[in-house]
Write an enzyme that holds these catalytic residues in place. Structure first.
Site, PDB file in Angstrom:
ATOM      1  N   LYS A 276      15.467  -0.486   5.833  1.00  0.00           N
ATOM      2  CA  LYS A 276      15.298  -0.017   4.463  1.00  0.00           C
ATOM      3  C   LYS A 276      15.567   1.482   4.343  1.00  0.00           C
ATOM      4  O   LYS A 276      16.243   1.929   3.417  1.00  0.00           O
ATOM      5  CB  LYS A 276      13.894  -0.321   3.921  1.00  0.00           C
TER       6      LYS A 276
ATOM      7  N   THR B  84       6.389   0.425   1.949  1.00  0.00           N
ATOM      8  CA  THR B  84       7.439   1.212   2.602  1.00  0.00           C
ATOM      9  C   THR B  84       6.756   2.332   3.377  1.00  0.00           C
ATOM     10  O   THR B  84       6.208   3.259   2.783  1.00  0.00           O
ATOM     11  CB  THR B  84       8.418   1.787   1.573  1.00  0.00           C
TER      12      THR B  84
ATOM     13  N   LYS C 199      10.191  10.747  -0.835  1.00  0.00           N
ATOM     14  CA  LYS C 199       9.341  10.044   0.146  1.00  0.00           C
ATOM     15  C   LYS C 199      10.206   9.264   1.138  1.00  0.00           C
ATOM     16  O   LYS C 199      10.027   9.366   2.351  1.00  0.00           O
ATOM     17  CB  LYS C 199       8.386   9.082  -0.572  1.00  0.00           C
TER      18      LYS C 199
ATOM     19  N   LEU D 272       0.832  -1.198   0.000  1.00  0.00           N
ATOM     20  CA  LEU D 272       0.000   0.000   0.000  1.00  0.00           C
ATOM     21  C   LEU D 272       0.873   1.256   0.000  1.00  0.00           C
ATOM     22  O   LEU D 272       2.056   1.202   0.318  1.00  0.00           O
ATOM     23  CB  LEU D 272      -0.909  -0.024   1.229  1.00  0.00           C
TER      24      LEU D 272
END
Lengths: 301, 301, 301, 301
Positions: free
Chosen positions: D174, D99, D249, D65
């Site tokens: 990450k 993420t 982002k 998502l």
């Protein structure tokens, strides 16, 4: 005469409430710390057992709390507790003087508006000295009506009162200002040290820059280089003043706002990194002008 | 009455020399550009075929040149040409008004001292408007004797005259100031844009910060956000004023000084990077307040 | 068999010259420090009373000196002393292995070319360990002819030999690399600390990033976080390795190049500021991976 | 044979689900976009009318998502809608591949744990090409049990699977990696441009740095300078690859984590500022290696 509920009686809230009492206003206080409450009731405050109890019949509710989560919880409540919005009358003006993120101020403001209640964010600057002297600066976010009505109580506690815009705008304006202040402080520090490293007298250099295009508040009021000005933290071992830890908090709020609006603030972000490093090296409780020491040559001491 | 040799008649030097003439001083000029010379002789200047010729019998020599290499070459000479130091009398006061690196100023100053001649660096700020109006700021580096003697001519061309220290100190003080100015400009730009991105009116935010701890010269005199102030470059398409390319030059000098003294100037270094990027994107001839456009959201236009 | 004059017998130059001797090359050495000379003559070197004396009849002259001013002075000479360029034959190849600014290399190279002599800059990396083991990396700037001829001696002292371009290109390539290295080191340090602050094991995080898009030399060979890798400075109290003071020197050279070419290097400039601050706090003689400590939380120790 | 509910069929989720189907796994899909659903049912997927419907009887639930708010809402539900946690069985393994911020992952994980359900965050890298080829990298946060059980489905979709730590650790690892990647990209870009500005061939310089201490992933796989490598975005007008907007982002998430843990990441914060400026100048949809253009001299084009 107006009645005020004052919730949050810490280093700032305590003297602010005291000034209202001195002005003859009926103040009902609440704080989780009984000693803080006692200090105010000794000066003539009434007290209540709960925040809602204090607020129920007040003309003004003023809150002064550490962080956004406290503000949200006390105004909106949670599964187990009512919030102030559930108990105050439609004519009550809610004024939050905490320095928090604008988003929380807007959430509370929107919820208040749903209930037909006026809410205003009004973060302050001026420190504990300004709180005691009644010379704080308030930067307000709220409707014109709220802003006008708030004068009655804000003028008792402060000397400068600004209207930045709608709910949340007070917080944004304050963190824009404080982010800029951090940039002025770092930039002035490194400029003075560059001069010193090249043989200049920091007093002479400060005098020149103060009246030139490098002029800024830190050169006027708060020179970071020891012994350039009297009676500023840099000449007193960086004691007193506005703590590094608090500047880190405000720079965090400015970066939070920058993330939310997808804005770029390279200087503000760099200032935050330098201040965090400084705090992590054990200087969090020094005055924020001590960032000057990051540039001074410790090897030469 | 004093006699002056004026060497370097560009955008700044030309009007500076003109003001000396208007004050009744005998001025002998030299420039490689014959049109620049003619403009001054039309106003009453004498002219000479060489710099040395102009300087030989003057009480004051004033130079206004683009870079350190020109200054060094004209004062010290080279294998083929005599320098000013070879021809002027012991009573002549040498004043270099160029903005150059402090090291070159010190080299020339030391050589002059060897010859028993007083040399002073006196870089200016105030731009072409200040040069024309005789309201420049001079930041001087030299002995007390030189500084006192220089008043006779500097007060004709300027409104503010500072004594920063010994030879080279004028250059250092100027670049410290201009580095700080660049930090103020970038910091103010990003703070205003952060406010705008979060719904604030830049005029209101500027008014608040100007009288708060974010107050600085750019908010007072030179707001970078279009249409907040009248008659500043940001409200005129960033035309006029102080060019980005010149700020890049001054920031280069500040970084050169920081390298020489092993100093750390994170904000100044970052400002230089942002200004170089801005210039490389084709904005070198805009006013330096146009750095604001690096933060504005071009996608929204 | 080739004859070599080796000038500058410090921590790097000493073992480099020793490797040439071991390979059977006739080496004549010069250094101002008689002990450094003695250490080499003990191993079979000849010695000379002056640099020019050592160089006069050599096939190769190799210099290893601290800074650009030494290189310029020894090759070009000054008012009182001859330079190497005045005494060597047309067939001699001059190789300067010092790490200096490219501009000085180009000045010496141009002067050599005027005299019909080949000059090459060939700065090294690999540290004192690589110098002793004969596994240095040489990054060369010079003509194809010079580069080809240099193989005879460089392969004895080094394992990797690169040809970056014309004279000066060796210096530029080296400082570009070392600037990038500083960025890798700071970026890796802050990324690891961000992981640690959020509960990650730095070994696990290093293993993941090493084989992902964050992979870089510092994660492979030189992890800055204590106890992630064995036998690296971070696991030995940041002793040994490449000193902070030397990284500050190399970052100064990269910024000098960036000023000369009007380039923008925001990360390299920021790394320099952080390393200068670190050195000024007294850590100049620690390994450069100790920049990690700027990010670690000293309050938690 | 395992059954999987796959929720979120965008550019990444679609091909990931398709690979599961190809491997013979029974996959029930859900997405608000009927076309995305149809593309998968054409390949053999079952579909459900709601996310809860898809998940009710699955062995694995995989979500892909856009942001934290979507993840929180679909797993926990809200006043009007049930969440996945309300309908799945105790044996179901929940795997979120989005993420997002670590905090949201931890909130969902804690809520799942209250209900006795295993939840794992497993953000991916490798882009749409990796999703199609089944060669993604998964960085997992969750218990050993969850990590072991997840292999069944993750190995079908990915080539590298890492276990970073407990719930939330996958997200942290990450963003640490991607923040470091942005630093490598900016640092490599400015180093290459510094070389170019000083006359070096970027191919030669890249070759040298790649095998030296400046070596990093971007030099190996993704050189930002046009025409140094074939088949990378920089040689194709910066089309394809990983968009600037997505890097912005991820850098936002890294800064959010740094705020939460009071960490200092000067390089990561600077990279974010440069990327935001780049996006605001209209380059948000170019590949992230296009940051190189911020350093190139547009005036010379």
């Amino acid at each position: 005469m107006a009645t005020v509920a004052f919730i949050g009686l810490g280093n700032m809230g305590g003297p602010m409430a005291a000034n209202l009492i001195k002005a003859g206003i009926t103040v009902t206080v609440f704080d989780l710390n009984p000693q803080a409450v006692a200090a105010l009731t000794d000066q003539g405050a009434l007290s209540a057992k709960t925040a809602c109890g204090a607020a129920a019949s007040a003309d003004y509710v003023i809150t002064m709390l550490p962080a956004g989560k406290h503000v949200q919880s006390i105004y909106i409540g949670d599964d187990n507790n009512k919030g102030l919005l559930d108990v105050v009358g439609k004519d009550t003006l809610l004024i939050d003087c905490s320095t928090i993120d604008a988003q929380t101020a807007q959430i509370v403001g929107a919820k208040a508006a749903e209930n037909g209640i006026e809410f205003m964010d009004a973060p302050v600057s001026g420190g504990t000295a300004g709180a005691a002297a009644g010379t704080l600066t308030f930067i307000c976010g709220g409707s014109d009506v709220a802003y006008a009505k708030a004068q009655t109580v804000l003028t008792v506690m402060g000397a400068n009162i600004f209207h930045a815009g709608q709910v949340g705008a007070g917080q944004i304006a304050k963190i824009c200002n404080n982010m800029l202040l951090s940039v002025l402080m770092v930039g002035t520090s490194e400029s003075l040290q560059l001069g010193i490293d090249n043989g200049l007298d920091p007093k002479v250099l400060s005098d020149i820059m103060k009246v030139s295009s490098g002029g800024n508040w830190t050169l006027e009021k708060y020179n970071p280089c020891p012994n350039v000005m009297d009676n500023v933290p840099s000449s007193k071992g960086y004691q007193g003043g506005f703590m590094v830890d608090l500047m880190v908090k405000d720079l965090g709020l400015s970066q939070q706002a920058a993330l939310a609006s997808n804005s770029s603030t390279p200087m503000g972000a760099l200032a935050r990194s330098l201040y965090v490093n400084h705090a992590r090296q054990g200087h969090g409780r020094l005055d924020f002008s001590s960032i000057f020491e990051q540039f001074a040559n410790q090897n030469k001491k």
